[in-house]
Motif scaffolding. Structure first.
Motif, PDB file in Angstrom:
ATOM      1  N   ASN A   1     -32.764   5.827  40.962  1.00 33.06           N
ATOM      2  CA  ASN A   1     -31.457   6.249  40.457  1.00 33.06           C
ATOM      3  C   ASN A   1     -30.460   6.251  41.599  1.00 33.06           C
ATOM      4  O   ASN A   1     -30.783   6.667  42.713  1.00 33.06           O
ATOM      5  CB  ASN A   1     -31.525   7.664  39.870  1.00 33.06           C
ATOM      6  CG  ASN A   1     -32.199   7.701  38.511  1.00 33.06           C
ATOM      7  OD1 ASN A   1     -31.945   6.856  37.659  1.00 33.06           O
ATOM      8  ND2 ASN A   1     -33.067   8.678  38.299  1.00 33.06           N
ATOM      9  N   GLY A   2     -29.255   5.788  41.329  1.00 36.09           N
ATOM     10  CA  GLY A   2     -28.261   5.771  42.394  1.00 36.09           C
ATOM     11  C   GLY A   2     -26.863   5.563  41.864  1.00 36.09           C
ATOM     12  O   GLY A   2     -26.630   5.458  40.653  1.00 36.09           O
ATOM     13  N   MET A   3     -25.917   5.518  42.787  1.00 34.64           N
ATOM     14  CA  MET A   3     -24.528   5.219  42.479  1.00 34.64           C
ATOM     15  C   MET A   3     -24.199   3.844  43.030  1.00 34.64           C
ATOM     16  O   MET A   3     -24.515   3.540  44.184  1.00 34.64           O
ATOM     17  CB  MET A   3     -23.592   6.264  43.088  1.00 34.64           C
ATOM     18  CG  MET A   3     -23.792   7.669  42.546  1.00 34.64           C
ATOM     19  SD  MET A   3     -23.341   7.820  40.801  1.00 34.64           S
ATOM     20  CE  MET A   3     -21.556   7.607  40.895  1.00 34.64           C
ATOM     21  N   CYS A   4     -23.594   3.013  42.200  1.00 36.37           N
ATOM     22  CA  CYS A   4     -23.272   1.642  42.594  1.00 36.37           C
ATOM     23  C   CYS A   4     -21.760   1.494  42.724  1.00 36.37           C
ATOM     24  O   CYS A   4     -21.009   1.825  41.798  1.00 36.37           O
ATOM     25  CB  CYS A   4     -23.810   0.664  41.547  1.00 36.37           C
ATOM     26  SG  CYS A   4     -23.333  -1.059  41.837  1.00 36.37           S
ATOM     27  N   GLY A   5     -21.315   0.980  43.857  1.00 34.71           N
ATOM     28  CA  GLY A   5     -19.892   0.763  44.079  1.00 34.71           C
ATOM     29  C   GLY A   5     -19.547  -0.716  43.982  1.00 34.71           C
ATOM     30  O   GLY A   5     -20.208  -1.557  44.578  1.00 34.71           O
ATOM     31  N   ALA A   6     -18.500  -1.025  43.225  1.00 33.69           N
ATOM     32  CA  ALA A   6     -18.024  -2.405  43.093  1.00 33.69           C
ATOM     33  C   ALA A   6     -16.545  -2.354  42.718  1.00 33.69           C
ATOM     34  O   ALA A   6     -15.874  -1.336  42.930  1.00 33.69           O
ATOM     35  CB  ALA A   6     -18.843  -3.188  42.069  1.00 33.69           C
ATOM     36  N   GLU A   7     -16.031  -3.442  42.138  1.00 35.85           N
ATOM     37  CA  GLU A   7     -14.594  -3.546  41.880  1.00 35.85           C
ATOM     38  C   GLU A   7     -14.041  -2.403  41.033  1.00 35.85           C
ATOM     39  O   GLU A   7     -12.890  -2.003  41.188  1.00 35.85           O
ATOM     40  CB  GLU A   7     -14.265  -4.876  41.167  1.00 35.85           C
ATOM     41  CG  GLU A   7     -14.646  -6.121  41.931  1.00 35.85           C
ATOM     42  CD  GLU A   7     -16.009  -6.634  41.528  1.00 35.85           C
ATOM     43  OE1 GLU A   7     -16.173  -7.865  41.484  1.00 35.85           O
ATOM     44  OE2 GLU A   7     -16.915  -5.815  41.249  1.00 35.85           O
ATOM     45  N   SER A   8     -14.847  -1.888  40.113  1.00 35.16           N
ATOM     46  CA  SER A   8     -14.347  -0.851  39.209  1.00 35.16           C
ATOM     47  C   SER A   8     -14.764   0.555  39.639  1.00 35.16           C
ATOM     48  O   SER A   8     -14.778   1.480  38.825  1.00 35.16           O
ATOM     49  CB  SER A   8     -14.833  -1.131  37.776  1.00 35.16           C
ATOM     50  OG  SER A   8     -16.235  -1.125  37.686  1.00 35.16           O
ATOM     51  N   GLY A   9     -15.084   0.713  40.915  1.00 41.53           N
ATOM     52  CA  GLY A   9     -15.410   2.033  41.426  1.00 41.53           C
ATOM     53  C   GLY A   9     -16.903   2.318  41.384  1.00 41.53           C
ATOM     54  O   GLY A   9     -17.731   1.425  41.206  1.00 41.53           O
ATOM     55  N   TRP A  10     -17.235   3.595  41.533  1.00 40.93           N
ATOM     56  CA  TRP A  10     -18.628   4.026  41.579  1.00 40.93           C
ATOM     57  C   TRP A  10     -19.096   4.437  40.193  1.00 40.93           C
ATOM     58  O   TRP A  10     -18.451   5.254  39.536  1.00 40.93           O
ATOM     59  CB  TRP A  10     -18.793   5.192  42.551  1.00 40.93           C
ATOM     60  CG  TRP A  10     -18.579   4.800  43.981  1.00 40.93           C
ATOM     61  CD1 TRP A  10     -17.392   4.818  44.671  1.00 40.93           C
ATOM     62  CD2 TRP A  10     -19.567   4.312  44.890  1.00 40.93           C
ATOM     63  NE1 TRP A  10     -17.588   4.369  45.952  1.00 40.93           N
ATOM     64  CE2 TRP A  10     -18.909   4.055  46.117  1.00 40.93           C
ATOM     65  CE3 TRP A  10     -20.932   4.075  44.799  1.00 40.93           C
ATOM     66  CZ2 TRP A  10     -19.579   3.577  47.239  1.00 40.93           C
ATOM     67  CZ3 TRP A  10     -21.608   3.593  45.916  1.00 40.93           C
ATOM     68  CH2 TRP A  10     -20.935   3.351  47.118  1.00 40.93           C
ATOM     69  N   VAL A  11     -20.234   3.865  39.773  1.00 42.84           N
ATOM     70  CA  VAL A  11     -20.817   4.228  38.483  1.00 42.84           C
ATOM     71  C   VAL A  11     -22.309   4.500  38.681  1.00 42.84           C
ATOM     72  O   VAL A  11     -22.953   3.896  39.541  1.00 42.84           O
ATOM     73  CB  VAL A  11     -20.617   3.121  37.426  1.00 42.84           C
ATOM     74  CG1 VAL A  11     -19.137   2.885  37.169  1.00 42.84           C
ATOM     75  CG2 VAL A  11     -21.304   1.823  37.831  1.00 42.84           C
ATOM     76  N   PRO A  12     -22.881   5.421  37.884  1.00 44.90           N
ATOM     77  CA  PRO A  12     -24.321   5.701  38.006  1.00 44.90           C
ATOM     78  C   PRO A  12     -25.154   4.582  37.381  1.00 44.90           C
ATOM     79  O   PRO A  12     -24.826   4.071  36.310  1.00 44.90           O
ATOM     80  CB  PRO A  12     -24.486   7.019  37.244  1.00 44.90           C
ATOM     81  CG  PRO A  12     -23.345   7.053  36.291  1.00 44.90           C
ATOM     82  CD  PRO A  12     -22.211   6.329  36.953  1.00 44.90           C
TER      83      PRO A  12
END
Length: 570
Positions: A513-524
């Motif tokens: 489980n983690g938080m992923c950061g990309a163009e649309s911000g951080w999502v779980p």
């Protein structure tokens, strides 16, 4: 309906608090949003260039946090924040103001999120009116620039439009409460971090217990009215030491749950703390790894990060369309991209796996589309992509993977990634197969990646289309079966070559489980995967500090100077 909610934060004795909001308040908020959305959209139809779509989303985060380290609490905080996001489009589904412009990038207007109040109907309507007016004016300028770009550039290879239609959805759930007994959390922070104060080689230690209830209100001109509320509790424990050669060694352990009771499992947490301390002590004297190519096994957690970073991001729909994207899989539908024993599914509807709660679970995405199960790879064959309402050729509609954090524009993102393996090996059989590959390739050893903290991948054309993931617990496995902990290694490579080297999977599934950061911000996000054997991987030396270890002796007595007993020792 002057005062929809007079008071939302109600104190509770003994350091605990809960945010209380009734179901009727949430419904009234949706009603107010829908009324203003309809009024604004109808009024703007009289303009020369009217909008064809409008949506409002309000995201509320009710949070509490306790932070500490080395057996003490350093801070406590709590708060409530609410932000408004507006998606307003002029033009039509085939071409609108969000169209990617010359020079790359999307036409979205990235701007600081707008704070908003929902306690008072007139205040809410006033903010919606003012921000919609500003958004419409900005959209007109964007659309003019888009039209100029289209006239001065060659026709795109992908001729799909900028937006897709979606059915209206109506769903209103009961609002969740944040339950945060900060007095208890403080006791747990002290209990869980005290062992680090007793280890003289640990230089830094922090731990946090965080509670967050995210509530989203969403309406659009398709007719959707959605209210979702989800509690999320997370604990992060971090500790750092330094080897004699100056290398900083850092371990992080995270725990996630939907309730504080599930999160604060003393036996489980203290066992993890004990393992962290032991691993840090072993890492300090572990040998450094030189650059290496050869066979390796990635544990379930490690392969979960591996598939998320290397595969998952390249299956996001917009990456098959962007002119600056590498478009790794755009022309490979129907072709084999993994061994025929491997399938990869994304499913935001799965809540748990083996009694572990999955962070990438949700009912509706940030465009009001129900999250759907997507079979991206079946028996090694590429079948499809993760889609938002931004279509690509062959995939004209969303499958509920349009996600973002507030203040950002939606793009296709991952949810719960599930790797399925047919004809799986036992862990022992997989290790035997690794040793067979070691001997076949004339190597002295293979590598075993036990844990990975994260990583990054580059999917664009302007830089190498590569990945770099960061292992923290890596072992050499010699041909005689002997295992040796090593340090200072990054797992690197290019996607297509690496995928072609995947051979087999095991039966020992694990959850990351983690938080992923990309163009649309951080999502779980979550990844469920077994251990896998890769016939050839490449590692490079990790970045390392050259600072010498501390000159002053630690104030903590060394083991043996006094009786220090960690959890699990007798």
């Amino acid at each position: 309906m002057k005062n929809i909610l007079n008071r939302c934060l109600m104190p509770v004795a003994f350091g605990a608090f809960a945010l209380l909001m009734t179901h009727s308040v949430c419904a009234d908020t949706l009603t107010t949003m829908k009324e203003e959305l309809d009024r604004a959209f109808e009024s703007l139809q009289s303009q020369e260039v009217p909008p064809y779509f409008l949506s409002y989303e309000i995201t509320e985060d009710v949070t509490a946090s306790v932070v500490g380290g080395f057996g003490e609490v350093t801070s406590e905080s709590s708060g409530v924040s609410r932000y408004l996001d507006i998606d307003l489009r002029v033009g039509d589904y085939s071409l609108d103001n969000t169209h990617p412009r010359q020079g790359g990038g999307f036409g979205f207007n990235f701007e600081p999120p707008t704070s908003i109040a929902i306690e008072n109907e007139e205040a809410l309507k006033a903010i919606l009116w003012y921000r919609t007016d500003a958004k419409y004016k900005a959209a007109l300028t964007q659309f003019t620039n888009v039209q100029s770009d289209v006239q001065s550039t060659v026709e795109a290879d992908d001729k799909s439009g900028d937006f897709s239609e979606a059915p209206a959805s109506e769903y209103v759930m009961e609002r969740e409460e944040l339950v945060a007994d900060t007095s208890l959390w403080s006791e747990k922070i002290q209990q869980y971090t005290r062992p680090f104060a007793e280890a003289e080689f640990v230089q830094d230690n922090t731990a946090s217990i965080n509670g967050d209830v995210e509530t989203r209100w969403f309406v659009n001109t398709d007719g959707s009215k959605i209210m979702l509320s989800r509690p999320f509790y997370r604990m992060v424990i971090q500790a750092t030491t330094k080897a004699e050669d100056g290398m900083v060694l850092n371990l992080v352990k995270t725990f996630e749950a939907n309730s504080p009771e599930q999160l604060l499992d003393d036996e489980k947490v203290l066992l993890a703390v004990n393992n962290m301390i032991n691993n840090l002590e072993e890492l300090r004297t572990a040998p450094l790894v030189d650059p290496y190519t050869g066979p390796a096994i990635l544990s379930g957690r490690a392969s979960g990060v591996f598939f998320h970073e290397i595969l998952g991001h390249r299956l996001e729909g917009h990456r098959q369309k962007g002119v600056d994207e590498g478009q790794t899989f755009r022309k490979q539908i129907g072709q084999q991209v993994l061994p025929e024993t491997f399938s990869v599914i994304f499913d935001p509807n799965i809540k748990t796996y083996a009694n572990v709660e999955l962070s990438g679970t949700y009912m509706y995405d940030n465009e009001g589309v129900r999250g759907q199960r997507v079979v991206a790879i079946e028996n090694g064959i590429l079948k499809g992509f993760l889609m938002s309402r931004s279509p690509i050729e062959g995939y004209p509609v969303s499958n509920g993977h349009g996600r973002k954090n507030y203040g950002n524009s939606v793009v296709a993102r991952q949810s719960n990634l599930i790797v399925e393996v047919a004809d799986a090996y036992s862990p022992e059989e997989l290790e035997a197969l690794l040793l067979e590959r070691v001997r076949e390739q004339g190597k002295e050893f293979g590598l075993y990646f036990d844990d990975i903290t994260g990583g990054f991948t580059m999917t664009g054309r302007t830089m190498p289309n590569a990945f770099n993931v960061t292992p923290v617990m890596v072992y050499r496995i010699y041909s005689d079966g002997r295992k040796e902990l090593v340090r200072g290694v990054d797992l690197i490579g290019t996607p297509l070559t690496t995928f072609s080297r995947i051979e087999a999977g095991a039966t020992d599934f694990q959850v990351f489980n983690g938080m992923c950061g990309a163009e649309s911000g951080w999502v779980p996000v979550s990844a469920v995967s077994p251990s896998i054997l890769v016939s050839q991987i490449e590692v490079q030396k990790a970045d390392a500090s050259r600072d010498i270890p501390p000159i002053l002796p630690s104030p903590v007595s060394k083991p043996g100077d006094q009786s220090i007993r960690l959890f699990g020792e007798h």
